[in-house]
Design an enzyme around this catalytic site. Structure first.
Site, PDB file in Angstrom:
ATOM      1  CG  ASP A   1      -1.255   2.328   6.471  1.00 57.90           C
ATOM      2  OD1 ASP A   1      -1.690   1.359   7.110  1.00 57.90           O
ATOM      3  OD2 ASP A   1      -1.957   3.039   5.739  1.00 57.90           O
TER       4      ASP A   1
ATOM      5  CG  ASP B   1      -2.036   1.022   1.139  1.00 52.92           C
ATOM      6  OD1 ASP B   1      -2.380   1.435   0.023  1.00 52.92           O
ATOM      7  OD2 ASP B   1      -2.551   1.434   2.195  1.00 52.92           O
TER       8      ASP B   1
HETATM    9  N1  LIG Z   1       3.798   6.199  13.864  1.00 53.08           N
HETATM   10  C1  LIG Z   1       3.283   7.330  13.394  1.00 53.08           C
HETATM   11  N2  LIG Z   1       3.882   8.510  13.657  1.00 53.08           N
HETATM   12  C2  LIG Z   1       3.361   9.670  13.191  1.00 53.08           C
HETATM   13  N3  LIG Z   1       2.225   9.752  12.472  1.00 53.08           N
HETATM   14  C3  LIG Z   1       1.570   8.614  12.193  1.00 53.08           C
HETATM   15  C4  LIG Z   1       2.066   7.347  12.623  1.00 53.08           C
HETATM   16  N4  LIG Z   1       1.200   6.391  12.195  1.00 53.08           N
HETATM   17  C5  LIG Z   1       0.227   7.031  11.532  1.00 53.08           C
HETATM   18  N5  LIG Z   1       0.430   8.368  11.510  1.00 53.08           N
HETATM   19  C6  LIG Z   1      -0.423   9.374  10.871  1.00 53.08           C
HETATM   20  O1  LIG Z   1      -1.751   8.871  10.780  1.00 53.08           O
HETATM   21  C7  LIG Z   1      -2.147   8.741   9.407  1.00 53.08           C
HETATM   22  C8  LIG Z   1      -2.950   7.458   9.223  1.00 53.08           C
HETATM   23  O2  LIG Z   1      -2.162   6.342   9.595  1.00 53.08           O
HETATM   24  P1  LIG Z   1      -2.089   5.040   8.716  1.00 53.08           P
HETATM   25  O3  LIG Z   1      -1.612   5.375   7.348  1.00 53.08           O
HETATM   26  O4  LIG Z   1      -1.323   4.023   9.499  1.00 53.08           O
HETATM   27  O5  LIG Z   1      -3.622   4.642   8.715  1.00 53.08           O
HETATM   28  P2  LIG Z   1      -4.668   4.402   7.536  1.00 53.08           P
HETATM   29  O6  LIG Z   1      -4.176   4.919   6.244  1.00 53.08           O
HETATM   30  O7  LIG Z   1      -5.994   4.776   8.040  1.00 53.08           O
HETATM   31  O8  LIG Z   1      -4.468   2.875   7.604  1.00 53.08           O
HETATM   32  P3  LIG Z   1      -5.148   1.656   6.943  1.00 53.08           P
HETATM   33  O9  LIG Z   1      -4.738   1.703   5.483  1.00 53.08           O
HETATM   34  O10 LIG Z   1      -4.548   0.530   7.727  1.00 53.08           O
HETATM   35  O11 LIG Z   1      -6.596   1.844   7.170  1.00 53.08           O
HETATM   36  C9  LIG Z   1      -0.857   8.757   8.624  1.00 53.08           C
HETATM   37  O12 LIG Z   1      -1.042   9.234   7.326  1.00 53.08           O
HETATM   38  C10 LIG Z   1       0.018   9.672   9.452  1.00 53.08           C
HETATM   39  O13 LIG Z   1      -0.270  11.017   9.153  1.00 53.08           O
HETATM   40 MG   LIG Z   2      -2.249   5.169   5.446  1.00 55.70          MG
END
Ligand SMILES: Nc1ncnc2c1ncn2[C@@H]1O[C@H](COP(=O)(O)OP(=O)(O)OP(=O)(O)O)[C@@H](O)[C@H]1O
Ligand SMILES: [Mg+2]
Length: 236
Positions: free
Chosen positions: A186, A169
């Site tokens: 992610d 992804d």
């Molecule tokens: N470890 C981290 N440190 C800082 N910011 C983070 C971190 N993890 C996530 N984020 C922030 O949160 C946002 C969403 O996180 P992530 O991409 O993991 O979730 P998502 O896209 O909703 O995931 P999924 O595809 O599993 O549903 C990221 O784009 C980032 O801005």
């Molecule tokens: Mg994400």
């Protein structure tokens, strides 16, 4: 730490999620939930305080998510045999998968957040950032994009060759930038090389990133990028 502190989030989380948050915080993984970073389709991401610092609490939504799609993704993964097509089980497996993938990537020396704990649909991990979460590559470009790209593609190669994982992804939304360095996040979609047609996922990831970096001024050839990641030649 009282349950009351979570009450403001009561309309966001179901009872079981609230219980897990309470448990994780009483185990010392964080003190208090602070603010939402991103309310997504599959997960809600929050910052939480821990002593003087902060951690990230990622909560997979048990209701709004597309669990059929998640099931299709997980079912061929040999790491999760006997998976039942039950909403809660899928989400919990999804969260565990991200935790495991982050650990594997971390061990291979890749710049990813260190995962601290996973319980049910909740994952606690290191916050990439100083006082606030770092910006995404989509919103902040590095000063030296060539150097940034080199270190990014080295990590993707390490992920493939050493951790034997494919992110699956990858995009400018899932790369954070801190001190001009890349951090890949992610990992819930990430698959092992035992997964059927894993090369398709690798190729998709690399095409997306090659296009992104070329739009930002680099002059990369996709075939060379693929070769670098898979063959390990030093030619980027
Ligand atoms: N470890 C981290 N440190 C800082 N910011 C983070 C971190 N993890 C996530 N984020 C922030 O949160 C946002 C969403 O996180 P992530 O991409 O993991 O979730 P998502 O896209 O909703 O995931 P999924 O595809 O599993 O549903 C990221 O784009 C980032 O801005
Ligand atoms: Mg994400």
């Amino acid at each position: 730490m009282s349950k009351k502190k979570f009450s403001t989030f009561g309309n966001v989380f179901d009872d079981s999620t609230l219980r897990i948050l309470f448990k994780l915080s009483s185990q010392g993984y964080f003190d208090e939930m602070l603010s939402p970073v991103l309310i997504g389709k599959e997960a809600n991401v929050f910052t939480a305080s821990k002593g003087k610092g902060k951690v990230i609490v990622k909560i997979y939504r048990t209701q709004a998510c597309d669990f059929n799609k998640m099931y299709d993704y997980l079912a061929p993964d040999p790491r999760f045999p006997k998976l039942k097509k039950n909403r809660r089980e899928i989400i919990v497996t999804w969260a565990r998968k991200e935790y495991r993938n982050l650990l594997i990537a971390r061990k291979a020396g890749i710049n990813v957040p260190t995962p601290y704990a996973v319980n049910g649909n909740v994952l606690v991990m290191e916050m990439i950032g100083k006082d606030e979460p770092a910006k995404r590559l989509k919103d902040r470009l590095p000063e030296d994009i060539e150097l940034f790209y080199e270190s990014f593609i080295k990590d993707v190669r390490k992920l493939y060759k050493e951790a034997k994982l494919i992110h699956a992804d990858l995009s400018e939304y899932n790369v954070l930038i801190l001190d001009d360095k890349p951090y890949i996040i992610d990992f819930s979609h990430a698959i092992s090389m035992k997964y059927p047609r894993f090369v398709d996922f690798l190729e998709r990831d690399l095409k997306i990133m090659t296009k992104f970096f070329n739009r930002k001024g680099l002059n990369l050839e996709y075939e060379k990028v693929l070769k670098y990641v898979t063959d390990g030649t030093e030619d980027k």
